[in-house]
Structure formats: structure tokens, C-alpha cells
Design an enzyme around this catalytic site. Structure first.
Site, PDB file in Angstrom:
ATOM      1  N   SER A  26      -9.528   1.708   2.722  1.00 55.88           N
ATOM      2  CA  SER A  26      -8.306   2.382   2.320  1.00 55.88           C
ATOM      3  C   SER A  26      -7.267   1.421   1.765  1.00 55.88           C
ATOM      4  CB  SER A  26      -7.723   3.187   3.482  1.00 55.88           C
ATOM      5  OG  SER A  26      -7.129   2.382   4.451  1.00 55.88           O
ATOM      6  N   SER A  46      -9.300  -1.374   7.656  1.00 51.27           N
ATOM      7  CA  SER A  46      -8.846  -1.376   6.268  1.00 51.27           C
ATOM      8  C   SER A  46      -7.885  -2.462   5.847  1.00 51.27           C
ATOM      9  CB  SER A  46      -8.258  -0.006   5.911  1.00 51.27           C
ATOM     10  OG  SER A  46      -9.270   0.965   5.947  1.00 51.27           O
ATOM     11  N   LYS A  68       0.842  -1.190   0.000  1.00 50.42           N
ATOM     12  CA  LYS A  68       0.000   0.000   0.000  1.00 50.42           C
ATOM     13  C   LYS A  68       0.884   1.248   0.000  1.00 50.42           C
ATOM     14  CE  LYS A  68      -3.792   1.839   2.903  1.00 50.42           C
ATOM     15  NZ  LYS A  68      -4.570   1.517   4.139  1.00 50.42           N
TER      16      LYS A  68
END
Length: 521
Positions: free
Chosen positions: A189, A213, A112
Site C-alpha cells: 500500500s 506496507s 502517502k
């Protein structure tokens, strides 16, 4: 462009080894399947000479090219790593001489874009930081690279990791899309990571979880996602949202792959003082907990108060009931008489104290000259962020400089402790190994629908307490939309949670690849 010191070293050493004839990358078969490939599959193929790290990296990059912005266009990737292939070549040359460098040797991974990676920008999804190159790796990223993993890309996220409803940023135009139905949300997210791993754009991925998330996107995309006990994994080098809650961890297609990554990233980091707790509590390895008969005799409390039938989608509710029956078939003992008194008030009566200003300013300071922006106010003044964030950022900026100075800080912390005590009292009184409840009580919403029922339960127990929780696939509502449950455990009971999850996974085998993402040749 900046190049990582380690990658440069990898490339040069690999070239020298090849030049002097000491080693050469293995030739690898062109028919090794990348879709749904596991770490164990890949390492077995490496040992038999059927696959190389270079083959894997090139293959997954082809998949990204074919499926991320073209074809189904799941829009999950912000940037690919231009040094990934040279890293793979180096690892192949080392393998030819001395074998694997570590337990994740040659494994392509997607992180991420709020994890620092030296050599690539860390935008946190924010246009203002699109060219922000951190001075070093996040602790978890460093551990992954030392174990031989190859970061091939950074994934899209809800900007500032601020939404559990969708993944959209100002760096990458458009929403990330659920590969099981591209009209639907990825859940939160870490949705870019979730979509990418579900579509086999890499072997495993890394997400972060402040409220939901890791676990939310995992459940909406038939993945396994673990939010660890606070203090078992480091937060250093992860762009913060609220450090009382922030956790980074793996998202994978199987429990075993999640555990193999978790073994590498968990443990003490002197840069993050909360991880001192891991010194006495981290297992040497969590792999021995993976036993197929692990459900036998496990005592699991069913938190019906988090999924009342009248407030749940009928198909998701049926999947949860079926999952409970499967637990019984596996030999688990389910207890339905479980209730956490005052759960709603414990979750809702505490003031939501915004910590972003203090935590984000500290992160920006850690970048030194790498960023032109030195404070959250600088980001706000730049206007280089998604419009949906404006009020949240302004509200955060208006908060007290030190969250602990907020007049309600003590009340908030006290409520968290009451919730911890209530959960442990229930688990101890019934001798429970874990609590179980669905991650969502409704299917993934259509992208753009912010008003329809969502039924997210992820933020109610694990984030405010710091207790570990793992999301596991439990099937597909209406036969097509992934759904998952969560297991919540006592602090540092990750081994037990992995054990129960693995037993259920091996019994049910719910995971299946999304349609339309076949092999790319």
C-alpha cells in the site's frame, strides 16, 4: 482551492522580506545532483550557498513531471502541492536572515495519501474522498512542517491501504510501478511512496504499515523503512485500517535519512493516547546511535524458520546468506539456534477481526463538514472505489460495531501476548540484540500476478506484537531486483536497530539508483 494557513503565512512573510530588502533567496547552482541526494548533502550545500529550497522543490517537481506519468511512468504520485514553491521561497528568505528553521529545513518530502495535510485532499486512494480536505495536519505531518520539510506531493497507495501485494487506487488509474523493473510490483500500500523515493522524486517519503506496507515496499525498492514500536509514533490524522496495528513512518534511501526524519516525527501526541509510552522511552535523538563499527559484538538471532531454503527463491536466499556473512565480517555474533515455538499457529489461529468500520467511521467524523461521506456504508453505497475492494468493504461493514465486543477479541489479544512473550523469552535467553529474517523470500512479482510465490514475512512478528522492525537493503536478486532483510527488536529498541542497520549499510553499501532516472535539466 483551500490554502494552508501556514503556507499562506509563509508566502506573505517571504514576499514582505524580499520587498523590504531584508532578505532574498539565495542563488543556487544548477548542477547540484538531486539523484540520491541526502539530507546532509543538501544542508551542506545550503550552508555553502550552492543550493536553495526553491531550487530543490523546482528540481524534484521537474523529476516528477519527467518520470512519473512520462518516460518510465512509475505512476506513483496522486497530486503535487501547488504551494510547495511558495513555501520554499519563504524558507529561503528566512534562511538568509536567521538560518534553518529546523532539522529538515527545505527538504522536499512525499507523503502517502492517507496522511492528512491541511490544504490538500486526503483521498486514501478512494474516489469518493478525492475532494476531502481535512481540517488540519496529521500529527506527523505537522512535526515535519515545523521542522522545515516541504511536502511536494502525495503518493499513490493501495486503496484503503488494504493490499500488501500492489498499489492501485480508484483515484489514480493504473498500478504504481517498481522503478527497478516497471513490469513489477511496488509491493504494497505504500508502494507509491517507495517508487517515488527510489526514483529520487523527493529526498524522503512517508508510508504507513498495518501488516507490511512500510517494510515491504522498502525492501522491493532498495530503501530503508522503519515500523516503530506501537506508542512511539502518533497515528492521529492517518486514515486508519486497523488501529491495533497501524503505524506511520519514514522510507528513505539511507539509514541516516530515515533517522533524521524519525527524530522529528516520534514522540508524545495528546491526540493519540498510546503515545504516552513515548514520554519515558523516546531517545532525545537517534543520530548518536549511527556508528560505523556498530556491528562489533552485536548478538543477532537468525530466524531460519521464516526463510527455509526449500521454500525460498534461490537468488534471494543466497543474498540472505551473504548478508549473514557480512554481519560476521563486521564483528556481529550470529546465533542460528533461534526458533519461536508455534509461530505459525500463533499467527493463524487468531480470528482476523475487522476493525475498519469503527476506525474509519471515527476518522470520517473527525473531518466534520470536509467530507460528504459520514460512514463506511456511505462509501460502499457510492460505488466510488476500486472493484477489487467491494467484498472487503462489505465484510468490514458486516462486522460488529465495536471490535472489542467480538466474541473472539479476547482470544486474539491473548495470542498476541503469547507471541510477545515467546519472542522476548527467546531474545532474553540468548541475550540477543535483534532477530533477523528477509522481508520477502521471493523477488517482486509481475504486476497482475496474484498467484505466484511472494514470500512476505513482514506481518508475522512486528504488527501483531507492536515490536519495532526495520527493513534494510541487502542487494539485488538476479542482479537487478532489490531485496532486503528485517531486524526486529524489543519494544523501544529503535536506537539499537538503527545502530545495527547503519553498521551493515556502511559495510556493504548495497543501495544503488534504478537505471533510467538520471538528472533532469
Amino acid at each position: 482551492m483551500l490554502i494552508t494557513r501556514k503556507i499562506m503565512q509563509y508566502s506573505l512573510i517571504g514576499l514582505v522580506l524580499i520587498w523590504v530588502g531584508c532578505a532574498s533567496p539565495q542563488e543556487s547552482s544548477s548542477d547540484f545532483p538531486l539523484v540520491e541526494a541526502t539530507i546532509a548533502d543538501i544542508h551542506a550545500a545550503m550552508e555553502s550557498g550552492d543550493v536553495s529550497a526553491q531550487y530543490l522543490v523546482e528540481g524534484y517537481l521537474k523529476r516528477i513531471e519527467a518520470y512519473d506519468k512520462q518516460g518510465p511512468s512509475i505512476n506513483s504520485i496522486i497530486i503535487t502541492n501547488p504551494e510547495a514553491i511558495s513555501t520554499a521561497k519563504y524558507l529561503d528568505s528566512v534562511y538568509a536572515v536567521s538560518g534553518m528553521v529546523g532539522p529538515l529545513h527545505g527538504i522536499p518530502i512525499i507523503i502517502k495519501d492517507n496522511f492528512d495535510y491541511f490544504g490538500l485532499p486526503t483521498s486514501n486512494g478512494t474516489l469518493a474522498l478525492k475532494e476531502s480536505y481535512p481540517p488540519n495536519d496529521a500529527f506527523q505531518v505537522k512535526k515535519l512542517r515545523e521542522a522545515g520539510a516541504i511536502v511536494i506531493a502525495k503518493s499513490n497507495l493501495a486503496e484503503f491501504a488494504s493490499s500488501g501485494s500492489f498499489s492501485v487506487s480508484s483515484v489514480l488509474p493504473g498500478y504504481s510501478r517498481n522503478p527497478y523493473d516497471t513490469r513489477r510490483t511496488t509491493a504494497g500500500s505504500s508502494g507509491g511512496t517507495g517508487a517515488a523515493i527510489a526514483a529520487s522524486l523527493a529526498v524522503v517519503g512517508m508510508g504507513t504499515d498495518t501488516g507490511s506496507s512500510i517494510r515491504g515496499p522498502s525492501s522491493h525498492q532498495a530503501l530503508v523503512g522503519i515500523r516503530s514500536t506501537m506508542g512511539l509514533t502518533s497515528r492521529d490524522g492517518i486514515v486508519p485500517l486497523a488501529l491495533t496495528n497501524d503505524i506511520g513512518g519514514p522510507m528513505a534511501r539511507t539509514v541516516e535519512d530515515a533517522v533524521r526524519v524519525f527524530d522529528v516525527i516520534a514522540g508524545y501526541d495528546e491526540a493519540d493516547s498510546v503515545t504516552k509510552a513515548s514520554i519515558e522511552n523516546k531517545e532525545a535523538s537517534y543520530l548518536p546511535f549511527l556508528q560505523a563499527d556498530a556491528l562489533e559484538g552485536k548478538r543477532i538471532g537468525v530466524l531460519h524458520q521464516l526463510f527455509p531454503e526449500t521454500e525460498s527463491d534461490s537468488s534471494v536466499y543466497s543474498l540472505m546468506i551473504d548478508a549473514l556473512e557480512d554481519f560476521k565480517k563486521g564483528g556481529a555474533i550470529l546465533l542460528d539456534s533461534v526458533k519461536i515455538n508455534d509461530l505459525d499457529s500463533l499467527n493463524e489461529s487468531g480470528t482476523r477481526i475487522r476493525q475498519l468500520k469503527r476506525d474509519y467511521n471515527a476518522y470520517l467524523a473527525s473531518l466534520g463538514d470536509s467530507s460528504d461521506y459520514k460512514s463506511l456504508q456511505d462509501i460502499i453505497d457510492s460505488d466510488e472505489y476500486h472493484p477489487y475492494l467491494e467484498k472487503r468493504l462489505i465484510d468490514a461493514q458486516s462486522e460488529v460495531d465495536v471490535p472489542e465486543d467480538h466474541p473472539d477479541w479476547g482470544k486474539n489479544m491473548a495470542l498476541r501476548q503469547v507471541l510477545r512473550d515467546r519472542i522476548l523469552e527467546v531474545m532474553d535467553s540468548l541475550n540477543l540484540d535483534a532477530l533477523i529474517y528477509p522481508s520477502f523470500t521471493y523477488p517482486p512479482r509481475l504486476i497482475g500476478d496474484l498467484n505466484g510465490p511472494r514470500g512476505d514475512t513482514s506481518g508475522k512478528l512486528s504488527p501483531p506484537t507492536g515490536f519495532p522492525a526495520i527493513a534494510v537493503p541487502m542487494g539485488y536478486s538476479y542482479g537487478k531486483y532489490p531485496a532486503g532483510f528485517q531486524l526486529l527488536g524489543r519494544p523501544f529498541s529503535e536506537g539499537l536497530l538503527f545502530s545495527i542497520s547503519y553498521g551493515y549499510e556502511q559495510l556493504t553499501k548495497h543501495r544503488r539508483a534504478p537505471d533510467g532516472f538520471g538528472e533532469v535539466f
